[in-house]
Design an enzyme around this catalytic site. Sequence first.
Site, PDB file in Angstrom:
ATOM      1  N   GLU A  24      56.062  51.501  74.104  1.00  0.00           N
ATOM      2  CA  GLU A  24      55.309  50.577  74.892  1.00  0.00           C
ATOM      3  C   GLU A  24      55.712  49.002  74.622  1.00  0.00           C
ATOM      4  OE1 GLU A  24      51.644  49.464  76.845  1.00  0.00           O
ATOM      5  OE2 GLU A  24      52.607  51.104  76.709  1.00  0.00           O
ATOM      6  N   ASP A  25      56.173  48.672  73.353  1.00  0.00           N
ATOM      7  CA  ASP A  25      56.503  47.382  73.036  1.00  0.00           C
ATOM      8  C   ASP A  25      57.874  46.940  72.902  1.00  0.00           C
ATOM      9  OD1 ASP A  25      53.584  47.327  73.063  1.00  0.00           O
ATOM     10  OD2 ASP A  25      53.447  47.559  70.831  1.00  0.00           O
ATOM     11  N   ASP A  44      46.646  54.788  62.394  1.00  0.00           N
ATOM     12  CA  ASP A  44      46.972  53.511  63.126  1.00  0.00           C
ATOM     13  C   ASP A  44      45.466  52.654  63.022  1.00  0.00           C
ATOM     14  OD1 ASP A  44      48.130  51.640  64.714  1.00  0.00           O
ATOM     15  OD2 ASP A  44      47.097  52.637  66.360  1.00  0.00           O
ATOM     16  N   HIS A  72      53.713  47.449  60.054  1.00  0.00           N
ATOM     17  CA  HIS A  72      52.514  48.184  60.450  1.00  0.00           C
ATOM     18  C   HIS A  72      52.902  49.820  60.807  1.00  0.00           C
ATOM     19  CE1 HIS A  72      49.219  49.865  62.657  1.00  0.00           C
ATOM     20  NE2 HIS A  72      49.846  49.842  63.732  1.00  0.00           N
ATOM     21  N   HIS A  76      55.522  54.738  66.869  1.00  0.00           N
ATOM     22  CA  HIS A  76      54.473  54.906  67.953  1.00  0.00           C
ATOM     23  C   HIS A  76      54.261  53.880  68.750  1.00  0.00           C
ATOM     24  CE1 HIS A  76      51.967  52.936  64.899  1.00  0.00           C
ATOM     25  NE2 HIS A  76      51.116  52.621  66.100  1.00  0.00           N
ATOM     26  N   ASP A  93      17.203  56.222  44.843  1.00  0.00           N
ATOM     27  CA  ASP A  93      16.560  57.093  43.845  1.00  0.00           C
ATOM     28  C   ASP A  93      17.137  58.673  43.609  1.00  0.00           C
ATOM     29  OD1 ASP A  93      15.112  57.665  41.602  1.00  0.00           O
ATOM     30  OD2 ASP A  93      13.255  58.033  42.853  1.00  0.00           O
TER      31      ASP A  93
END
Length: 715
Positions: free
Chosen positions: A84-85, A147, A56, A80, A267
């Site tokens: 956090e993870d 992202d 990702h 990024h 149209d």
Amino acid sequence: MTAADPRALPPYAQALKERIAYLPEAQVERVLSAYAVGAVAHAGQARQSGEPYITHPLAVAGILAELGLDAETLIAAILHDTLEDTALTREELTAQFGETVTALVDGVTKLDKMQFSSRQEADAESFRKMLLAMARDLRVILIKLADRLHNMRTLSAKDAASRRRIARETLEIYAPIAQRLGMNKFKAELQDLGFRALYPDRYRVLSERIRLALGNRREAMAKIEAALTTRLAEEQIPARVVGRIKSPWSIYTKMRNEHKSFAQLMDVYGFRVVVDSAMRCYMALGVVHALYKPVDRRFKDFIAIPKANGYQSLHTVLLGPFGAPIEVQIRTEEMDQVAERGVAAHWAYKSDSGPANSAQARAREWLAALADSQARTPSAAEFIENVKIDLFPDEVYLFTPRGDILALPRNATALDFAYAVHTDVGDHAVAARVDKKLVPLRTRLESGQMVEIITAPSAVPNPVWLEFVVTGKARTAIRQHLKHLQHEDAVDFGHRMLDRALAAQGSSLDAIPPAVLDRFLREAKLHRLEELLAEIALGNRMPDAVAGQLLAARGGKDHPAAKATLAQEKIRITGAERGVLSFANCCHPLPGDEIIGYLSPGKGIVVHRLECPNVAELRKSPERCVPIEWDRHVQGDYKAELRVEVINRPGVLATVAAAIADADSNIENVEYVERDAAAATLIFTMEVKSRKHLADVIRRVRRTGVVSGAYRHPL
């Protein structure tokens, strides 16, 4: 083996390496070393699709690489999600890649914590932080948009409820931000993917109808394209002509908002002509106008007057050979890049002092204005209300007397223009000249007008202005001024009320030692005495209770002789204290009436007539009742109701209304409360200056000869 060794790279990392070949070799090595760090940090993590998680962030970096962004942005994109993870720390990130990359990762991490259920329900404080993160470094929002784009491309792995929430958030928050930054390519794909996920059936039906419609007109499109290409070549104007196809989302929103049928929207033939210079744009315009007749009033020059997001192009509509209009956009290659990529076009990250393309310069102007607005807007929700206006502009372009161009949202007024020039100009505006013709400030403006604002040093913002301004800047400035006035009135009123409460207990504010007052304010979590006084005036604290607490904290007793006559005096009102006072709708008090005030939490003092039937109930809370009276000098107009009994015959309403108008009263509303063949009873709601003025209105109404009774309502 190093991270840069192709044999060590899986296919998805090798694909990124090929995409970043435009960077110098040393920068490519840095980006690949970021991949190595990210792969270790995310080891063992998988996406809901089952792929390794690192795919990702690499895909996000790949999207940004297509825009030609710098190495720091790509490194931040790869990393990024690490803060956090994963176990990677901020210090480790800074040590390896520098403070700039860490700041970008930190900015994106904060944005990732936000979830918006809709534009209306956006978490205001989070949205404010996102826009301010953009203001500090535009690359933060570029990473966030990339992202979001990759998440939308892989949305099928999510459950149905998550798909709908993320799709709505994309359509209502992220696609408009991409548009505001001039990134039309991002905006178009975000809208397409969002529409497909949120309304799959509508998307499928519209896409199929577009495909069929294009199949039926492919031959006509080819003929028009060939005619344009041939004529431009004959005039020796090198040009690239491409057909444009409307997206399902744009057709869907126009069908819904403009109430047009699919056939009406389809149209139309759309083409883009791309040439090599701005001068050739105008030459090409002459060529296409010679080939097909232009439609009157459908030409727009966004080259001389770029859109607020930096977009530049010439737009014209022609009468085609097949009876349908032809929309043509003419622009240079550079303008085409800016139109597609906006702030990300020709990116070499620039400081504020360096050169920037028009989209970057205008985005910075917009973000600087946002930062200024949020500094002056204490309420996050109010700030977001202002931002939403800027995020969805349908601009009008206006000229100052010096020839400068200002872009304002559609329906903007002369007063919005005044505030766009400068806050001081808006605050002191009294009228405007539009194309040298004198007009009121509420006049709505149209593109191309020249606007001059007339000011007066004594003029100040009026609460009524909030009813017709549309720009966030004007709304913020007016509210700020009115809040300042309200605060001053509240402090003055609160002072009088506290003085009166202290006098009733034989003391005064001057007799309270500063140390006692400071301790009381600290315990009440108030910074200054003015805040306490304003709280009292707005009904949030009872003056008697505050007086008792101050005297208890001070200790000792005052001499009975010190009891001031102030305790017996009524507080006088002029009617100008509109931030503190409101007038009860049950009895409509007027200057000249005997009145009483009632402290209502948050509203301040609600004024009632002494003879109002509700006063008996109010007196059950004596601590909230405030003895007040009208001052000799009263300002403003006040609402009054007049009950008129008339003979029911044609023209009677006009006769009564004319009599009221002759007495210099403005009618706000008329309502029939009883009516039969012979008689009728009407209630007129009007503005008068005093009880005496109302009596004059009643006398004139009674003299009309069509009235059997006229009384103040309620009696």
